[in-house]
Design a protein around this motif. Structure first.
Motif, PDB file in Angstrom:
ATOM      1  N   ARG A   1      19.633 -17.717 -19.283  1.00  9.11           N
ATOM      2  CA  ARG A   1      18.455 -16.586 -19.332  1.00  9.11           C
ATOM      3  C   ARG A   1      18.635 -15.596 -18.228  1.00  9.11           C
ATOM      4  O   ARG A   1      18.401 -14.567 -18.430  1.00  9.11           O
ATOM      5  N   LEU A   2      19.165 -16.205 -17.166  1.00  8.04           N
ATOM      6  CA  LEU A   2      19.357 -15.044 -16.128  1.00  8.04           C
ATOM      7  C   LEU A   2      20.419 -14.235 -16.358  1.00  8.04           C
ATOM      8  O   LEU A   2      20.369 -12.960 -16.146  1.00  8.04           O
TER       9      LEU A   2
ATOM     10  N   SER B   1      21.545 -13.483 -19.343  1.00  6.40           N
ATOM     11  CA  SER B   1      21.064 -12.456 -20.393  1.00  6.40           C
ATOM     12  C   SER B   1      19.979 -11.239 -19.854  1.00  6.40           C
ATOM     13  O   SER B   1      20.087  -9.914 -20.309  1.00  6.40           O
ATOM     14  N   SER B   2      19.359 -11.604 -18.757  1.00  4.31           N
ATOM     15  CA  SER B   2      18.454 -10.511 -18.053  1.00  4.31           C
ATOM     16  C   SER B   2      19.445  -9.498 -17.472  1.00  4.31           C
ATOM     17  O   SER B   2      19.103  -8.510 -17.251  1.00  4.31           O
ATOM     18  N   LEU B   3      20.482 -10.214 -16.717  1.00  3.57           N
ATOM     19  CA  LEU B   3      21.190  -9.153 -16.003  1.00  3.57           C
ATOM     20  C   LEU B   3      22.065  -8.286 -16.916  1.00  3.57           C
ATOM     21  O   LEU B   3      22.266  -7.102 -16.755  1.00  3.57           O
ATOM     22  N   HIS B   4      22.580  -8.711 -18.139  1.00  2.00           N
ATOM     23  CA  HIS B   4      22.883  -8.077 -18.963  1.00  2.00           C
ATOM     24  C   HIS B   4      22.205  -6.976 -19.555  1.00  2.00           C
ATOM     25  O   HIS B   4      22.499  -5.621 -19.673  1.00  2.00           O
ATOM     26  N   GLU B   5      20.808  -7.279 -19.674  1.00  6.77           N
ATOM     27  CA  GLU B   5      19.930  -6.334 -20.258  1.00  6.77           C
ATOM     28  C   GLU B   5      19.687  -5.215 -19.047  1.00  6.77           C
ATOM     29  O   GLU B   5      19.585  -3.905 -19.490  1.00  6.77           O
ATOM     30  N   LEU B   6      19.765  -5.490 -17.817  1.00  5.29           N
ATOM     31  CA  LEU B   6      19.651  -4.665 -16.723  1.00  5.29           C
ATOM     32  C   LEU B   6      20.818  -3.786 -16.551  1.00  5.29           C
ATOM     33  O   LEU B   6      20.720  -2.341 -16.394  1.00  5.29           O
ATOM     34  N   SER B   7      22.065  -4.316 -16.783  1.00  7.46           N
ATOM     35  CA  SER B   7      23.247  -3.458 -16.652  1.00  7.46           C
ATOM     36  C   SER B   7      23.001  -2.536 -17.706  1.00  7.46           C
ATOM     37  O   SER B   7      24.044  -1.526 -17.848  1.00  7.46           O
ATOM     38  N   MET B   8      22.741  -2.697 -18.774  1.00  2.45           N
ATOM     39  CA  MET B   8      22.330  -1.330 -19.939  1.00  2.45           C
ATOM     40  C   MET B   8      21.651  -0.340 -19.822  1.00  2.45           C
ATOM     41  O   MET B   8      21.833   0.749 -20.178  1.00  2.45           O
TER      42      MET B   8
ATOM     43  N   VAL C   1      10.739 -16.201 -15.271  1.00  2.91           N
ATOM     44  CA  VAL C   1      11.369 -17.311 -15.735  1.00  2.91           C
ATOM     45  C   VAL C   1      11.401 -18.240 -14.671  1.00  2.91           C
ATOM     46  O   VAL C   1      12.079 -18.125 -13.622  1.00  2.91           O
ATOM     47  N   LEU C   2      10.914 -19.499 -14.844  1.00  6.74           N
ATOM     48  CA  LEU C   2      10.825 -20.645 -13.719  1.00  6.74           C
ATOM     49  C   LEU C   2      11.488 -21.798 -14.445  1.00  6.74           C
ATOM     50  O   LEU C   2      11.315 -22.296 -15.537  1.00  6.74           O
ATOM     51  N   ALA C   3      12.152 -22.397 -13.553  1.00  5.76           N
ATOM     52  CA  ALA C   3      12.992 -23.562 -13.877  1.00  5.76           C
ATOM     53  C   ALA C   3      13.233 -24.693 -12.707  1.00  5.76           C
ATOM     54  O   ALA C   3      12.938 -24.282 -11.543  1.00  5.76           O
ATOM     55  N   ARG C   4      13.441 -25.701 -13.243  1.00  6.75           N
ATOM     56  CA  ARG C   4      13.569 -26.981 -12.145  1.00  6.75           C
ATOM     57  C   ARG C   4      15.072 -26.903 -12.246  1.00  6.75           C
ATOM     58  O   ARG C   4      15.690 -27.458 -13.029  1.00  6.75           O
ATOM     59  N   THR C   5      15.805 -26.796 -10.758  1.00  9.35           N
ATOM     60  CA  THR C   5      16.882 -26.765 -10.777  1.00  9.35           C
ATOM     61  C   THR C   5      17.561 -27.951  -9.649  1.00  9.35           C
ATOM     62  O   THR C   5      18.572 -27.965  -9.187  1.00  9.35           O
TER      63      THR C   5
ATOM     64  N   SER D   1      26.593 -11.968 -10.951  1.00 10.69           N
ATOM     65  CA  SER D   1      26.485 -12.959 -11.972  1.00 10.69           C
ATOM     66  C   SER D   1      25.578 -13.724 -11.513  1.00 10.69           C
ATOM     67  O   SER D   1      24.976 -13.983 -10.702  1.00 10.69           O
ATOM     68  N   SER D   2      25.060 -14.660 -12.773  1.00  8.28           N
ATOM     69  CA  SER D   2      24.027 -15.478 -12.629  1.00  8.28           C
ATOM     70  C   SER D   2      24.233 -16.807 -11.501  1.00  8.28           C
ATOM     71  O   SER D   2      23.622 -17.062 -10.842  1.00  8.28           O
ATOM     72  N   ASP D   3      25.513 -17.083 -11.601  1.00  3.34           N
ATOM     73  CA  ASP D   3      26.185 -18.255 -10.734  1.00  3.34           C
ATOM     74  C   ASP D   3      26.074 -17.718  -9.404  1.00  3.34           C
ATOM     75  O   ASP D   3      25.510 -18.579  -8.474  1.00  3.34           O
ATOM     76  N   GLN D   4      26.584 -16.629  -9.131  1.00  3.57           N
ATOM     77  CA  GLN D   4      26.613 -16.202  -7.670  1.00  3.57           C
ATOM     78  C   GLN D   4      25.142 -15.977  -7.011  1.00  3.57           C
ATOM     79  O   GLN D   4      24.899 -16.364  -6.199  1.00  3.57           O
ATOM     80  N   LEU D   5      24.335 -15.456  -7.920  1.00  5.42           N
ATOM     81  CA  LEU D   5      22.877 -15.222  -7.368  1.00  5.42           C
ATOM     82  C   LEU D   5      22.250 -16.432  -7.204  1.00  5.42           C
ATOM     83  O   LEU D   5      21.500 -16.518  -6.305  1.00  5.42           O
ATOM     84  N   LEU D   6      22.546 -17.340  -8.173  1.00  3.15           N
ATOM     85  CA  LEU D   6      21.669 -18.784  -8.070  1.00  3.15           C
ATOM     86  C   LEU D   6      22.323 -19.463  -6.577  1.00  3.15           C
ATOM     87  O   LEU D   6      21.413 -20.143  -5.915  1.00  3.15           O
ATOM     88  N   TRP D   7      23.480 -19.309  -6.614  1.00  2.00           N
ATOM     89  CA  TRP D   7      24.170 -20.036  -5.529  1.00  2.00           C
ATOM     90  C   TRP D   7      23.632 -19.577  -4.101  1.00  2.00           C
ATOM     91  O   TRP D   7      23.325 -20.294  -3.219  1.00  2.00           O
ATOM     92  N   LYS D   8      23.603 -18.242  -4.297  1.00  2.00           N
ATOM     93  CA  LYS D   8      23.147 -17.525  -2.745  1.00  2.00           C
ATOM     94  C   LYS D   8      21.748 -18.016  -2.594  1.00  2.00           C
ATOM     95  O   LYS D   8      21.437 -18.089  -1.410  1.00  2.00           O
TER      96      LYS D   8
END
Length: 562
Positions: A150-151, A153-160, A209-213, A273-280
């Motif tokens: 979902r992150l 998808s949201s980043l793709h929407e923002l990039s448009m 968007v809330l998730a248990r990570t 990217s979603s991976d970068q942002l979550l990791w950071k």
């Protein structure tokens, strides 16, 4: 129908040419109609017709008519079997391609029920599989994979969009979850997490968007349509969340709270990217936890460099044993009343080829998190017993060596055998060794740990509990551990003369240990006044810089002999 009803079907399945279900039906229908009919026809013709040619004509016409009727019957049966065959092919397509069956559901007979029930069952199964793959069972929130999807998808929407807006990703952790589970039970810990999720969902609302990570960790971000992404300071938002969910929650008539810490990363500055942002954001959360003071932390390049150094240290630590970079020092313990030198604790040290001797406070946590601690613990046990074996061969004054047992080793079902083999190899007895455990090492799997400790005790190996009173209020299981020694943590001993609470806790630990028939060791004794105080309290043994700092084996020999 019982399984015995499948006997005939099982018998037909042994006939190799009958590969399909429809072929079995056709064979039974053909034999069922032809055998009695042809038998009756042959009997009639042979008993009534005298002319052979006439008999053959009658038989030929009868056979053609019979085969024609049978063909029409078999074709009709084949068509009637279509629902079963179609259902079978639909199930295979779902298993192989995850294609949901598209079968009619309007028919009311058994075949219609089979098709309709198959559609309903497979759709429910698919929904369950999708839920299990994408949602957390305890909280009902999206899991890590769905969160990243979902992150993205949201980043793709923002990039448009023509205007690129800053976009925060936050990771939050309830840092006292282990203590809650230890003190109140795993079930209460789970109920607390559910209450925390409800609080978060209410506060964040549907635009987030809330998730248990992680176990006690949650991550969230605002939807691109949310007004939240227009706020310039994501720390203000994090502060509001932190203040709200840090307050005690009512769980089964108990008010439970935990320290809440938050890490923040911001698109596009910290990654795209979603991976970068979550990791950071999780890296920033770790920074907040390790700082000891910060409740909210944004990602920084400085922290990235520290994490890189930590990673490199971990790589070097994995090679430390094979490269002979580890060594031992020993800190003596004495009897308080007599001054007799009775034992020494083996302490691990690391001499890094580039950085020199690295503090255990740095490399031990790295070893624990990476799983290397089990191998290192075995090395300490083996090396210390080798030293003690050589000590006894030389006829030096008798001494017992105390070795720390890590949480990883308490998960090893073969640890007792390993300990006994090492003692036998060095011609030592069980009285020569004491194993120390900490409260925190018992938390991961307490039942398994208690079984292993009981097995060690049954062989006569002495057990000591270290750092008592600093961890998880383990009075509930203290009586279950077959201990010989209880150690008063140095954090209490060092403040025993200046802090009334430390003095009160020390008195309580001594009284508790005595009531259980345990020997009491005071750690961290640094002054003569502290030494007198712990003697007055009734401690049996003492350890600390006042007596001796950790020293090499050669210096320990001199210390014991003087």
């Amino acid at each position: 129908m019982s399984l015995n009803g499948l006997n005939f079907y099982s018998y037909l399945s042994r006939i190799r040419i009958l590969k399909t279900y429809s072929s079995k039906i056709m064979l039974v229908a053909f034999l069922g109609t032809h055998v009695p009919l042809i038998t009756l026809l042959l009997f009639f013709v042979l008993s009534t017709v005298q002319d052979v040619s006439t008999a053959l004509k009658i038989l030929g016409v009868a056979l053609v008519a019979t085969l024609t009727g049978t063909a029409a019957t078999l074709l009709a049966l084949h068509k009637l079997l279509a629902p079963v065959m179609l259902t079978s092919r639909s199930l295979n397509r779902y298993l192989n391609e995850r294609e949901i069956p598209n079968l009619p559901t309007v028919f009311q007979d058994e075949a219609g029920s089979l098709m309709a029930d198959t559609v309903t069952t497979v759709r429910k199964l698919d929904e369950l599989i999708h839920y299990m793959a994408n949602y957390d069972g305890l909280s009902g929130l999206p899991n890590r994979d769905l969160f990243l999807e979902r992150l993205s998808s949201s980043l793709h929407e923002l990039s448009m969009r023509e205007e690129i807006l800053s976009f925060p990703v936050l990771s939050l952790e309830a840092t006292h979850l282990k203590q809650i589970r230890s003190n109140l039970g795993v079930h209460m810990g789970d109920l607390y997490l559910r209450a925390l999720v409800q609080k978060l969902e209410t506060m964040l609302g549907p635009e987030t968007v809330l998730a248990r990570t992680g176990d006690g960790e949650f991550s969230f971000f605002p939807l691109p349509s949310s007004s939240q992404i227009l706020e310039t300071d994501s720390e203000i938002w994090a502060g509001k969340v932190q203040n709200s969910v840090s307050s005690p929650l009512n769980v089964v008539d108990q008010m439970i709270s935990s320290e809440i810490q938050i890490g923040i990363s911001v698109f596009p500055y910290d990654g795209k990217s979603s991976d970068q942002l979550l990791w950071k954001s999780e890296t920033a959360l770790n920074q907040a936890k390790l700082s000891g003071t910060s409740k909210i932390q944004t990602y920084s390049s400085e922290w990235k460099e520290r994490m890189k150094e930590r990673y490199l240290l971990e790589k070097d630590l994995r090679l430390a044993i094979s490269k002979n970079q580890l060594f031992l020092q020993y800190q003596p313990r004495i009897e308080v009343q007599t001054g007799k030198k009775i034992s020494a604790e083996a302490l691990l040290r690391w001499n890094h080829p580039e950085y020199g001797v690295i503090s255990p406070t740095i490399f031990i946590p790295i070893a624990e998190e990476s799983g290397i601690i089990g191998e290192m613990g075995e090395w300490v046990l083996s090396k210390s017993m080798e030293d003690l074996g050589n000590w006894k061969k030389r006829g030096l004054p008798p001494i017992r060596i105390s070795v720390n047992l890590s949480a990883k080793q308490l998960e090893d079902k073969n640890i007792t055998k390993k300990v006994l083999d090492i003692l036998e190899k060095n011609n030592l007895s069980v009285e020569d060794l004491e194993l120390e455990i900490t409260e925190s090492s018992l938390i991961t799997n307490i039942q398994s740990a208690l079984e292993i400790l009981g097995e060690l005790h049954s062989w006569g190996i002495s057990l000591a509990l270290d750092d008592f009173g600093t961890g998880y209020s383990s009075l509930s299981y203290l009586s279950k551990i077959p201990l010989k020694t209880l150690k008063v943590d140095q954090s209490f001993v060092r403040k025993i003369l200046t802090d009334p609470n430390s003095l009160a806790i020390s008195k309580t630990i001594v009284a508790l240990g005595k009531s259980l028939g345990l020997r009491i060791t005071a750690e961290g004794v640094e002054t003569e006044v502290q030494m007198r105080k712990i003697k007055d309290l009734g401690c049996d043994e003492a350890q600390g810089y006042f007596l001796s700092r950790p020293i090499p084996l050669e210096e320990l020999e001199k210390f014991v002999q003087t």
